[in-house]
Write a protein that holds these residues in place. Structure first.
Motif: not given
Length: 531
Positions: A225-237
């Motif tokens: 779901e976070i990927e679908k929201l395109r939260m690239g900074m959150f996912l990187a951490v």
């Protein structure tokens, strides 16, 4: 604890420990009214004995004496309040915390607390109750000695001695103080827990359990779901850790349909459940306390527990992005360029400046809910500790009215804040040669640089950033705080919601149309009937 009210002669109040707070100058030959009867019952020797021990009523001073059966209480504890001219409710809250800690050491079950005279009683009662509840807090579940002392005496009953009969307002103050203190202690528990216990999934579970307990809607999303929201900074951490990230959304919605359609107040809490620094690895000494890098989220969740009971006439939403910042073969790297949910690109210059990356995406998401105001709490920078020390929160924001409202709420709640600048003069520190911005700038003005980074993701929404890096952990026992997590921020957020509720209700009362008087009844002849 069970709280009740007593009045009348203090010397006759029964309990194992009688607590009497005193201002400087109240220990002379003529004791104040609150103390006179107790002093007389002890053969007028209490003040002389206290003086021999150097007790003068100064802040942090204390004196304990056995009553040897001359009072209904077994012991008397005198506590110093300092000078009356410098008194605030926080002084009384800290003093009550010291009383609770003394009661613990004396293995006291019952306590009588004499609320000082000459003060606004309802506010004083609230400060005393909060101080006692916070001061009695202990986190010892992992100590074998605590299991052995499971049945040891604990403070369970408190009698509040006030002048005159108790009032409804005083009873309401006790109820509110208990809710706030219990929520703060719950936030302290979450922050105290080791990182192998409270990881992102467990934090999300705690939010769901709290929601079910108090009647709040809690939604939890995972990596997909976070990927679908395109939260690239959150996912990187999050990508360096084996523990999956969790995106948490807690909603309070008023039952009144018209109120429910109002824009929500948005609260955002930083939730790095362990921060190793990532590939920009922290030294060991700096890593030991990094289980507390989720203190902002704990405070937000604690505040939501109380807000659910307050039932404000506007929605309140909490947004939390929980993950770990760990070094591994999949970790994000210095020199990586990340794409945020807002579309801004960020060059990574330091993987230990991770909190602002997660917050940037979560703030963007929160702002898409069109809030009336946005407040974030984060253990964000060591620079803020350098600037303000261990006991003062750094407050940032450009919307003066909202910043001032938050700071006034903090002052009323007893949490110290100091406003720091968010200035464009520092913007060059975040300038990147290859992306829209860097995640970390120069050493100087580090707390301001972090706030400037966050500012890029809040648009025009009134926004306040609270850097709680220092006050989230107390370096020593002080008043109602033990060494360790403090739950800072819970009381401020609750007070902000209470004040905003009061203001909205006052505005609604002012805007309400004046009802027209009923038309007079007419007589059969067409004239007006006489009453």
């Amino acid at each position: 604890m069970n709280f009740s009210f007593v009045s009348g002669e203090l010397a006759r109040a029964s309990g194992e420990l009688l607590v009497i707070p005193l201002f400087e100058g109240e220990t002379g030959d003529t004791p104040p009214g609150i103390l006179a009867g107790v002093h007389a019952a002890l053969d007028s020797r209490l003040l002389a004995a206290a003086a021999q021990e150097g007790f003068k009523g100064k802040g942090d001073q204390s004196f304990v004496i056995h009553t040897l059966g001359k009072l209904a209480a077994d012991r008397v504890l005198l506590l110093g309040l300092g000078t009356r001219a410098r008194f605030t409710p926080e002084v009384l809250r800290l003093t009550a915390g010291r009383a609770a800690k003394t009661a613990q050491r004396l293995k006291t079950r019952t306590l009588v607390f004499a609320v000082p005279g000459g003060l606004e009683v309802t506010g004083a009662v609230r400060a005393v109750v909060e101080g006692l509840e916070l001061g009695a807090y202990r986190f010892d579940r992992y100590k074998s000695s605590a299991r052995e002392e499971k049945n040891a005496p604990k403070l369970t009953a408190v009698k509040l001695h006030v002048d005159g009969e108790k009032t409804k307002e005083q009873e309401q103050a006790v109820a509110l103080a208990q809710r706030v203190a219990e929520a703060t202690n719950w936030a302290r528990d979450l922050t105290h827990e080791p990182p192998n216990v409270v990881n992102p999934a467990r934090l999300a579970q705690a939010a769901q359990e709290m929601g079910r307990e108090v009647g709040l809607k809690v939604s939890v999303s995972g990596r997909k779901e976070i990927e679908k929201l395109r939260m690239g900074m959150f996912l990187a951490v999050a990508q360096g850790s084996a523990n999956e990230p969790q995106l948490i959304h807690v909603e309070y919605t008023p039952k009144n349909a018209k109120q429910a359609k109002q824009p929500p107040l948005a609260l955002v809490g930083k939730a790095i459940t362990f921060d190793s620094g990532g590939l920009s690895l922290k030294p060991t000494d700096s890593m030991v306390d990094m289980k507390t890098d989720m203190a902002g989220s704990a405070a937000v969740l604690g505040a939501m527990k109380v807000i659910a009971a307050l039932k404000p006439p506007f929605p309140v939403h909490a947004f939390i992005g929980a993950c770990e910042n760990m070094p591994s073969g999949t970790s994000y790297r210095p020199s990586d360029v990340l794409v945020s949910r807002l579309g801004k690109t960020v060059e990574v210059t330091n993987t230990d400046a991770e909190g602002r990356l997660v917050l940037g995406d979560v703030l963007t998401w929160a702002n898409e809910h069109k809030p009336s105001a946005l407040i974030d709490l984060a253990t964000l920078t060591g620079a803020c500790i350098v600037a303000l020390g261990n006991y003062i929160v750094g407050a940032f924001g450009e919307h003066d009215a909202t910043v001032n409202e938050v700071m006034e709420s903090a002052r009323a709640a007893g949490e110290e804040m100091w406003r720091l600048p968010v200035t464009e003069l520092q913007k060059d520190a975040l300038r990147s040669e290859i992306a829209d911005m860097k995640n970390s700038g120069e050493r100087w003005a580090g707390a301001t640089n972090a706030a400037l980074f966050l500012k890029e993701f809040v648009g025009e929404t009134p926004w306040v950033h609270l850097d709680i890096a220092g006050p989230s952990i107390s370096p020593k026992e002080r008043g109602y705080n033990a060494k360790g997590p403090t739950g800072v921020g819970v009381r401020t957020l609750v007070e902000y919601v209470r004040r905003r509720t009061t203001q909205l209700e006052a505005d609604a009362a002012t805007e309400a149309p004046t009802p027209k008087p009923p038309a007079a009844a007419k007589s059969p002849r067409g004239g007006r009937a006489k009453g």
